[in-house]
Every structure is written in C-alpha cells, then in structure tokens.
Scaffold this motif. Structure first.
Motif, PDB file in Angstrom:
ATOM      1  N   GLY A 245       1.340  -1.464  -0.502  1.00 53.95           N
ATOM      2  CA  GLY A 245      -0.161   0.219   0.095  1.00 53.95           C
ATOM      3  C   GLY A 245       1.072   1.834   0.101  1.00 53.95           C
ATOM      4  O   GLY A 245       2.023   1.248   0.093  1.00 53.95           O
ATOM      5  N   PRO A 246       0.230   2.080  -0.132  1.00 52.49           N
ATOM      6  CA  PRO A 246       0.985   4.229   0.504  1.00 52.49           C
ATOM      7  C   PRO A 246       1.861   4.353   1.611  1.00 52.49           C
ATOM      8  O   PRO A 246       1.084   4.923   2.153  1.00 52.49           O
ATOM      9  N   LEU A 247       2.532   3.372   1.537  1.00 49.54           N
ATOM     10  CA  LEU A 247       3.083   3.541   3.022  1.00 49.54           C
ATOM     11  C   LEU A 247       3.363   5.464   3.256  1.00 49.54           C
ATOM     12  O   LEU A 247       3.680   5.197   4.317  1.00 49.54           O
ATOM     13  N   GLY A 248       3.823   5.998   2.077  1.00 42.89           N
ATOM     14  CA  GLY A 248       3.987   7.235   2.795  1.00 42.89           C
ATOM     15  C   GLY A 248       2.532   8.065   3.049  1.00 42.89           C
ATOM     16  O   GLY A 248       2.762   8.785   3.357  1.00 42.89           O
ATOM     17  N   CYS A 249       1.767   7.415   3.229  1.00 42.63           N
ATOM     18  CA  CYS A 249       0.363   8.398   3.785  1.00 42.63           C
ATOM     19  C   CYS A 249       0.038   7.648   5.092  1.00 42.63           C
ATOM     20  O   CYS A 249      -0.210   7.731   5.573  1.00 42.63           O
ATOM     21  N   THR A 250       1.180   6.522   5.466  1.00 44.19           N
ATOM     22  CA  THR A 250       1.120   6.196   6.860  1.00 44.19           C
ATOM     23  C   THR A 250       0.816   7.423   8.510  1.00 44.19           C
ATOM     24  O   THR A 250       2.544   7.729   7.838  1.00 44.19           O
ATOM     25  N   CYS A 267       0.092  17.724   6.909  1.00 41.63           N
ATOM     26  CA  CYS A 267      -0.139  16.331   7.099  1.00 41.63           C
ATOM     27  C   CYS A 267      -0.231  15.712   5.492  1.00 41.63           C
ATOM     28  O   CYS A 267      -2.099  15.745   4.929  1.00 41.63           O
ATOM     29  N   GLU A 268       0.040  15.741   5.131  1.00 47.14           N
ATOM     30  CA  GLU A 268       0.107  14.889   3.300  1.00 47.14           C
ATOM     31  C   GLU A 268       0.896  13.996   3.918  1.00 47.14           C
ATOM     32  O   GLU A 268       2.336  13.159   4.259  1.00 47.14           O
ATOM     33  N   CYS A 269       1.053  13.015   2.208  1.00 46.62           N
ATOM     34  CA  CYS A 269       1.322  11.566   1.805  1.00 46.62           C
ATOM     35  C   CYS A 269       3.192  12.155   1.846  1.00 46.62           C
ATOM     36  O   CYS A 269       3.248  13.062   1.023  1.00 46.62           O
ATOM     37  N   ASP A 270       4.139  11.888   2.311  1.00 48.07           N
ATOM     38  CA  ASP A 270       5.101  11.397   1.863  1.00 48.07           C
ATOM     39  C   ASP A 270       4.775  10.893   0.187  1.00 48.07           C
ATOM     40  O   ASP A 270       5.334   9.220   0.334  1.00 48.07           O
ATOM     41  N   VAL A 273       8.158   8.462  -0.177  1.00 49.19           N
ATOM     42  CA  VAL A 273       8.503   6.863  -0.422  1.00 49.19           C
ATOM     43  C   VAL A 273       7.319   6.355  -1.224  1.00 49.19           C
ATOM     44  O   VAL A 273       6.962   5.388  -1.274  1.00 49.19           O
ATOM     45  N   ASN A 274       6.117   6.579  -1.141  1.00 51.15           N
ATOM     46  CA  ASN A 274       5.435   6.086  -2.091  1.00 51.15           C
ATOM     47  C   ASN A 274       5.785   6.057  -3.922  1.00 51.15           C
ATOM     48  O   ASN A 274       5.788   5.225  -4.788  1.00 51.15           O
ATOM     49  N   ALA A 322     -16.135  10.283   6.797  1.00 46.53           N
ATOM     50  CA  ALA A 322     -16.480  11.795   6.738  1.00 46.53           C
ATOM     51  C   ALA A 322     -15.577  12.627   6.265  1.00 46.53           C
ATOM     52  O   ALA A 322     -15.908  13.749   6.226  1.00 46.53           O
ATOM     53  N   ILE A 323     -14.148  12.534   7.115  1.00 49.14           N
ATOM     54  CA  ILE A 323     -13.288  13.106   6.719  1.00 49.14           C
ATOM     55  C   ILE A 323     -11.867  13.168   5.541  1.00 49.14           C
ATOM     56  O   ILE A 323     -11.834  11.503   5.628  1.00 49.14           O
ATOM     57  N   SER A 324     -11.180  13.542   5.442  1.00 45.77           N
ATOM     58  CA  SER A 324      -9.892  13.207   4.709  1.00 45.77           C
ATOM     59  C   SER A 324      -9.239  11.931   5.776  1.00 45.77           C
ATOM     60  O   SER A 324      -8.788  12.185   6.476  1.00 45.77           O
ATOM     61  N   ALA A 325      -8.621  10.637   4.920  1.00 44.81           N
ATOM     62  CA  ALA A 325      -7.623   9.414   5.294  1.00 44.81           C
ATOM     63  C   ALA A 325      -6.552   9.581   5.298  1.00 44.81           C
ATOM     64  O   ALA A 325      -5.406   8.677   5.571  1.00 44.81           O
ATOM     65  N   SER A 326      -6.246  10.905   4.714  1.00 45.46           N
ATOM     66  CA  SER A 326      -4.494  10.747   4.385  1.00 45.46           C
ATOM     67  C   SER A 326      -3.587  11.040   5.618  1.00 45.46           C
ATOM     68  O   SER A 326      -2.542  11.105   5.856  1.00 45.46           O
TER      69      SER A 326
END
Length: 392
Positions: A245-250, A267-270, A273-274, A322-326
């Motif tokens: 999965g997109p580990l940069g978003c963990t 609070c953004e994905c890296d 890393v992705n 309900a909100i962004s899962a980022s």
C-alpha cells in the motif's frame, strides 16, 4: 493464470458459497506480516504483539487474540467466503499462552483447529528478507525499539514444509491425494511492507543502503520469486497476493514529513516514499506474469492494494468516510498509542514474570484523535500502517 484483482475471485466465491454448504477449497494457508498475523507473535520473544486492548474490539467477544487491527483480517474474510474455519496460528501448536488464558474456550470455538483446513504462519514485523524486523524506529534514529524475534518468509515456508511432512503426509499417504489436496487449497501471501518500514527506510539498517530504490525493489522481487517457486515445489498452485500500500501516507511517514518541514499544520503523504514503494509493485506484477508462464498449472491473483488505498485517502467521500484519510490508513477506535511501557509480560495482561522468556507491553495510554469513519462514529489512528476491518 494471472489475475490483476481479487474482486472477481471473491464475487465467484460469494455466489458459490450462497448455493452450497461444502467448503470451496480444502484448506487456506496464510503467509505474511502483521496484516495477516492472528497470534503467532504472541508466542515469540518480541514486542510486536497484539494481545492487549484495544486490538480486536470489533472481533468476536472483543478479545485481543493477536490480530493487529480492530477486527477481521483479509484472511478471515477469505476463510468465511471459502466456508472454512479461520486458520489457527501455527506457533499455537507449541504452547498455550498466545491468548489470554481465561479465554481458551473462546479461542477453540473461533479457530476449530484442524490440521487439514490450513494454518496461519504470518508474523508481524517480518518480511521477505531475513534481516527485516529486528528494529523499529519510532521518531528519530536515536529513538528506536529492539523488537525481538519474528518469523521471516523463508522460515514460514519451512514451517509449511514441516506441516506437509509431519502432519499431512501421514493422512494423505498417497502422493496423488496429497497433490490434489494442495493443488486445490488456497494460499494467501501479504508481505513486503516491513522490508521498507523496518528495513530500507529504517535509518539504522545499513546493509540495505548499498542499494538505490530500483536495485532494492529488484532484490525484493528476486527473493520473493524464489520463495513463491519454493511454495510451488511444495504443492501450492492457487496463490493470492497483494502489492504494498501507499506507505508514505501512514502515520510514521506523514509525521516524519511534518517534522522535516517543521510545520505542524502539514499532514500530507510523503510521495517520495510512495514512489519508492511503487517500484516494487511494478516489478511484482511482471514477476507474477513470468511465473505464470513458467510454472505449469499455477494460478496467481494480485490484489492492487496501493491504488485502492491511495484513492480512499484522496477521495474519502467515495468510501463513506467523514474526513480525509490522509492522516493514516488505520481505523482502530479508542486512540493513538502514545506512551507504551515495556516490561515483563504475562499472558493475562498483568506485569509478572515473563512466560517463555517473552517480554511485551504492560500498559498503553491512548489519545483521542479526529473522526475517521462514517459520521457519528468515533475512529482513531492505528499506530503504523495497518488497515481496520472496514477497509479490508
């Protein structure tokens, strides 16, 4: 035969299960990491355990048996679709303290362990490479935990080979019967996540730094290919796999990016890393196509977890979030483990003399965080990168 998605497979299974009561496969064998571990690590001298609350709060009787999530794993869902009992953790054969002792009856009812319906060999923190899983960096290279023992993919396959020799061969003493049993069984593998989280992207693991991202991805794929071939030689023919999965978003990497940019509002994905992880995913699909061509009567299904998870993060409303899962990929209610105390661990959850020399978590404090689920349902952040039951 090679399929790029598991959904048609599950659709067919669901349709068949609704029309017949007999299992659709004789057994389900499970290999991988914390996405599938259902109790093996509870028996190991490691800190990577999930036998304390709030793990499994959506699972039967809310008892934390060892799953690293709030409810069922993908393996549990597939077992249900196939009409099979949940494959019991293989290491459970060697002891009884993998669960809270007072819930032995519950455990027995959940797994109904039968050596001819499959086992789960998955082990949290481990991966494709044997050196993966010994260290976990929490925030900085100076802030790390020595996790302890986990079961690498090679060791999991050795355990499966032992299962064949010591348990299956005496039952299927005719080689043809054993071949038919194994060729009709389902093999589920989800691994590779920790080879990045606990290895390549871990600043303390120096040997992997000799590789650039492309070289490391190729090393993983080459090693993984040999492991799949070994399973094929042992009799596996129907294999379900997943990409990373997109580990940069963990949480680990989003927080690292926030610290690097010195901006608490970010609070953004890296995406770097992705990009690194995607190099493995691209090679994985090609590798499975090549194996399909060279391994007679082999059947592979590749679940594209990366794209589905990334789409969920970027477009949460499509999936009733309900909100962004980022902020994270997890959905474990209650809160984020922020203060973990480590010490001698007893299987009943108290701080007593360790059993089998194991150590573990003796207390956990949780902080509430923002709502991550459907409206009016409290959700919270899963510690590293493990999706909850809803996402599975």
């Amino acid at each position: 035969m090679f399929y790029h998605n598991i959904m048609p497979f599950l659709f067919i299974i669901t349709h068949l299960v609704s029309s017949q009561s007999a299992p659709l496969a004789p057994a389900l064998y499970v290999f991988g990491d914390s996405l599938l571990d259902n109790g093996n690590n509870n028996m190991l001298p490691t800190l990577a355990k999930a036998n304390y609350h709030p793990y499994s709060i959506k699972f039967s009787a809310h008892v934390p048996l060892g799953r690293f999530k709030d409810g069922r794993t993908i393996a549990d869902f597939i077992a249900e679709f196939l009409g099979l009992p949940y494959p019991p953790p293989y290491v459970h054969l060697f002891g009884s303290n993998w669960i809270i002792q007072s819930d032995t009856t519950l455990s027995s009812n959940l797994f109904r362990a039968s050596l001819i319906t499959g086992y789960n060999y998955a082990s949290a923190a481990c991966g494709i490479l044997p050196e993966t899983g010994s260290l976990y960096v929490r925030n900085t290279p100076r802030d790390y935990i020595i996790l302890g023992k986990c079961i690498s993919m090679d060791e999991q396959i050795e355990m499966f080979e032992g299962t064949i020799k010591s348990q299956l061969a005496p039952i299927y003493n005719d080689h043809g019967q054993l071949y038919q049993y194994l060729s009709k069984s389902i093999f589920l593998i989800i691994t590779g996540n920790n080879d990045y989280i606990q290895n390549y992207l871990n600043p303390l693991i120096l040997p992997s730094k000799q590789y650039d991202p492309d070289q490391f991805a190729q090393l993983l794929v080459d090693t993984f290919s040999l492991q799949i071939k070994r399973l094929y030689e042992l009799g596996a023919r129907k294999i379900i796999l997943s990409d990373i999965g997109p580990l940069g978003c963990t949480p680990f990497f989003t927080r690292s990016l926030r610290r690097m940019l010195n901006n608490s509002e970010i609070c953004e994905c890296d995406e770097n890393v992705n990009l690194i992880v995607s190099k493995f995913n691209d090679r994985l699909a090609t590798m499975l196509q090549n194996l399909t061509a060279s391994l007679i009567d082999s059947h592979f299904i590749l679940q594209r977890s990366y794209h589905r998870s990334y789409d969920l993060i970027k477009h949460p409303a499509k999936y009733a979030y309900a909100i962004s899962a980022s902020r994270h990929l997890g959905e474990l209610p209650v809160g984020v483990a922020t203060d973990i105390k480590v010490g001698p661990y007893h299987s009943n959850g108290t701080t007593k003399a360790p059993m089998n020399g194991c150590v573990g978590v003796t207390s956990v404090k949780f902080n509430a965080c923002e709502d991550m689920g459907p409206p009016h349902k409290s959700k919270a952040e899963f510690p590293v990168s493990i999706p909850g039951e809803k996402r599975n």
